[in-house]
Design a protein around this motif. Structure first.
Motif, short mmCIF file in Angstrom:
data_model
loop_
_atom_site.label_atom_id
_atom_site.label_comp_id
_atom_site.label_asym_id
_atom_site.label_seq_id
_atom_site.Cartn_x
_atom_site.Cartn_y
_atom_site.Cartn_z
N ALA A 1 0.82 -1.21 0.00
CA ALA A 1 0.00 0.00 0.00
C ALA A 1 0.85 1.27 0.00
N GLU A 2 2.19 1.11 0.00
CA GLU A 2 3.07 2.28 0.00
C GLU A 2 3.20 2.86 -1.40
N ARG A 3 3.41 4.17 -1.46
CA ARG A 3 3.48 4.86 -2.75
C ARG A 3 4.65 4.35 -3.58
N THR A 4 5.79 4.05 -2.94
CA THR A 4 6.96 3.55 -3.66
C THR A 4 6.63 2.27 -4.40
N ARG B 1 6.28 1.65 -8.69
CA ARG B 1 7.35 0.89 -9.35
C ARG B 1 6.98 -0.55 -9.68
N PHE B 2 5.87 -1.05 -9.15
CA PHE B 2 5.50 -2.44 -9.41
C PHE B 2 5.26 -2.64 -10.91
N LEU C 1 12.75 -1.69 1.02
CA LEU C 1 11.77 -1.88 -0.04
C LEU C 1 12.36 -1.50 -1.39
N ASP C 2 13.20 -0.44 -1.43
CA ASP C 2 13.81 -0.03 -2.70
C ASP C 2 14.69 -1.13 -3.26
N GLU C 3 15.51 -1.76 -2.40
CA GLU C 3 16.40 -2.83 -2.86
C GLU C 3 15.61 -4.03 -3.37
N GLU C 4 14.57 -4.40 -2.63
CA GLU C 4 13.76 -5.55 -3.02
C GLU C 4 13.03 -5.29 -4.34
N LEU C 5 12.50 -4.07 -4.50
CA LEU C 5 11.81 -3.74 -5.74
C LEU C 5 12.77 -3.73 -6.93
N GLU C 6 13.98 -3.24 -6.72
CA GLU C 6 14.96 -3.21 -7.82
C GLU C 6 15.30 -4.63 -8.25
#
Length: 528
Positions: free
Chosen positions: A13-16, A20-21, A113-118
Motif C-alpha cells: 500500500a506504500e506509494r513507492t 514501481r511495481f 523496499l527499494d532494494e527488493e523492488l529493484e
C-alpha cells in the motif's frame, strides 16, 4: 477482461511500491478487514493471520489475472499462499496467508523496499517465458534416508499436491507394486545460476517433496517452483548443470550435497524437468527448453531434437505438449489462477515422470555398484563374497520393475481428457478418451517387440558383467596356482560355486522373460 478483488496492505500500500511495481494496479479504495491480523515475513512481505476480533486496515482494488500472477511472485509463493475469503457483508476477496505452521517470524532485519523492488523488477523483466510452473525431479536412492529429528510437516500447498499425486498413482496402479510413499522436505529458498553471485541474486522459494518406492528404496526428490520469478529457462539450464543451491542461515549449499548431508538421500542419474507454460512459446524457446542448454547453437541441435519441437503429443487441442529425454513442456491455452487447482491438473504428468526418474535411479545405482565391485583390488579376489554377489543380482532385478513411458503418450491423453470434461461437462469425451487409449495400446504393442529386444540386450549385458565379477576371482586363483605349481581341493569348490552362480543368473534372466511374456498376455487380453 475478468478482474479479481484483492486486499493489500503493508508494503503493497506504500506509494513507492505502487509507482514501481511492474504489473498495473488500478485505483484502490480504503478497506477494513475484520478477523485477521497483519504479519510480515523476514523478506519484508506482508500477510494475514486469522485472529478473531482483530482488524487490519488496507486497500481493495480490482486486479487482472496478470497482476495476480505478478503479486504471487512478489509475495514469495509458496512461502505464502493466496486464498479467497468471503467477509461478512461483502463479496469474495483475495488475500495472502502463511503457507505453513508456525507462521514466519516478524521481519526484524528485512531488506529495504527499494532494494527488493529493484531486484524484483530486474528478474521480472528477464523472465522471457512469462507464466510458468517448473518441476525439477532428481532420481534418488533412499537407503540411508533418516530424517534428522521429526520429519517436517507438509505445508498446505505441498500437502494438497501430494494428495493429488497419490490419487493419480491410484488411478493408474491401484493395488499394484507401484504404489509410492510420499513426504515433504519443506519450503526452501533456492538459488539458481552459473556463479555464486548469480545464485545469490536469483533466489526463489520452492516446495521440496519426495516419493519412495518402498520395495527398492528408489525414488525422486522434486523441487517445485510455482509462479516462477526467476526465468524458467534459467532454472532448466542450471538443473541440467546441477547448479541449484539451498539458501540457509549458515550459507549456500549445493542441492545434491544438502540432500545427502541433511537427509541421507543420494542422487543417482540425471534430473528431469517438467515445464508448464501459460503463454505461447517460439520454436527457439521450445528448443532451448527441451535441450536444457543456455544458448544451444542451431547446428548442434540436430534432427532428433528439432523433431521434438515439431511433434505435439497432446490431444483435443487443450494444450500443446512436447517432450525430449530430459524435459517435458506443456503449453496450456488457459491458466488456473488458483495454485491448488493448477497443481491438481499438473499432477498427472508429474506422476508419470516420477516413474521415469525411478527407472533412471535404478539403472544408475546398479551400474555404480557393479563398477565399484570390479574396481576392488587383487587382494579382495580371494574373498568369496557371495552374499554381495547375490545382493547385486537382486539389485539388478529391480531395474526392470518400472514401466517405460518415455513417449509420454498416456499422461498427455489422460490430462487432456480430464481438462475438456471438466471445462465443458461433455461426458461423451470420456468414451472418446478410451477409444484413443485403445489406439495408443495398439501403437505401443506394435513397437513392443523392438523394445523387448532392447530390454533383452540390456539384461544380457548386466548378466555378463555380473558373471565376469563372479568368475574373475576364481580364475585369478587358478592362474596363480598354475604358476606356483600348487593345487588345492578348494579351487574345485570355487569353480562349482561360480558355475552355480552363473546358472542362477541364467535362471533369473529366464524368470524375467517369463514375467515379460505374462505381462504381454495380460495386455493382449485387456485390449480384446
Amino acid at each position: 477482461m475478468k478482474t479479481h478483488p484483492l486486499f493489500l496492505f503493508g508494503e503493497c500500500a506504500e506509494r513507492t511500491f505502487l509507482s514501481r511495481f511492474p504489473a498495473e494496479l488500478p485505483e484502490m479504495r480504503p478497506y477494513s478487514l475484520s478477523g485477521y491480523a497483519a504479519a510480515c515475513t523476514p523478506q519484508g512481505r506482508s500477510f494475514l493471520i486469522p485472529r478473531p476480533g482483530a482488524v487490519t486496515e488496507g486497500m481493495v482494488c480490482e486486479v487482472s489475472g496478470e497482476a495476480l500472477w505478478a503479486l504471487d511472485q512478489w509475495k514469495g509463493v509458496p512461502l505464502l499462499r493466496r486464498s479467497q475469503i468471503c467477509p461478512e457483508g461483502g463479496g469474495a476477496l483475495e488475500i495472502y496467508l502463511s503457507n505453513s505452521a508456525p507462521d514466519p517470524a516478524a521481519a526484524q532485519n528485512a531488506p529495504s523496499l527499494d532494494e527488493e523492488l529493484e531486484r524484483f523488477c530486474a528478474l521480472y523483466r528477464e523472465n522471457e517465458l512469462g507464466k510458468c510452473d517448473v518441476h525439477l525431479m532428481f532420481p534418488c536412492s533412499f537407503e540411508t534416508f533418516e530424517p534428522a529429528g521429526a520429519p517436517p510437516e507438509a505445508d498446505f500447498l505441498t500437502g494438497k499436491f501430494m494428495e493429488q499425486l497419490t490419487l493419480s498413482n491410484n488411478d493408474e496402479f491401484a493395488g499394484e507394486y507401484l504404489t509410492l510413499r510420499r513426504g515433504a522436505l519443506g519450503v526452501q529458498l533456492c538459488g539458481a545460476g552459473f556463479s555464486a553471485e548469480e545464485r545469490r541474486r536469483n533466489v526463489q522459494p520452492a516446495m521440496l517433496h519426495y516419493s519412495i518406492h518402498d520395495a527398492t528404496q528408489i525414488g525422486t526428490v522434486s523441487v517445485v517452483f510455482p509462479c516462477t520469478l526467476v526465468s524458467a529457462l534459467r532454472l532448466l539450464n542450471v538443473c541440467c548443470s546441477s547448479l541449484i543451491t539451498i539458501c540457509t542461515e549458515q550459507g549456500d549449499e549445493d542441492l545434491c550435497q544438502w540432500l545427502q548431508r541433511r537427509w541421507g538421500i543420494t542422487v543417482h542419474g540425471s534430473p528431469r524437468a517438467v515445464l508448464f507454460a501459460a503463454n505461447p512459446l517460439t520454436r527457439d524457446q521450445l528448443l532451448r527448453c527441451l535441450a536444457m542448454e543456455r544458448v544451444p547453437a542451431g547446428e548442434l541441435v540436430g534432427p532428433t531434437l528439432t523433431s521434438y519441437a515439431e511433434d505435439n503429443f497432446a490431444q483435443y487441442g487443450i494444450a500443446d505438449v512436447f517432450a525430449s529425454k530430459k524435459c517435458l513442456v506443456e503449453i496450456s491455452h488457459s491458466c488456473e489462477l488458483s495454485l491448488v487447482d493448477r497443481l491438481a491438473v499438473e499432477s498427472v504428468e508429474i506422476f508419470f515422470m516420477e516413474l521415469l526418474s525411478m527407472q533412471t535411479a535404478s539403472i544408475h545405482r546398479i551400474c555404480s555398484r557393479v563398477v565399484a565391485c570390479m574396481r576392488q583390488g587383487p587382494e579382495a579376489y580371494g574373498q568369496k563374497d557371495y552374499d554381495h554377489l547375490i545382493a547385486l543380482s537382486q539389485e539388478m532385478s529391480s531395474v526392470v520393475l518400472f514401466f517405460d513411458y518415455d513417449q509420454f503418450r498416456y499422461p498427455t491423453v489422460t490430462i487432456a481428457c480430464k481438462k475438456i470434461s471438466q471445462r465443458f461437462g461433455m461426458e461423451e469425451e470420456i468414451d472418446k478418451y478410451y477409444k484413443y487409449r485403445e489406439i495408443l495400446d495398439q501403437i505401443i504393442n506394435l513397437s513392443y517387440e523392438q523394445r523387448e529386444k532392447i530390454a533383452g540386450s540390456n539384461m544380457n549385458l548386466l548378466l555378463l558383467i555380473l558373471a565376469v565379477v563372479q568368475v574373475l576371482p576364481t580364475f585369478v586363483e587358478t592362474f596363480q596356482m598354475t604358476l606356483e605349481g600348487t593345487w588345492s581341493p578348494s579351487i574345485l569348490l570355487a569353480w562349482l560355486y561360480s558355475v552355480a552362480s552363473c546358472a542362477a543368473l541364467c535362471g533369473l534372466f529366464s524368470l524375467y522373460k517369463r514375467r515379460q511374456l505374462r505381462r504381454t498376455h495380460r495386455n493382449q487380453k485387456r485390449s480384446i
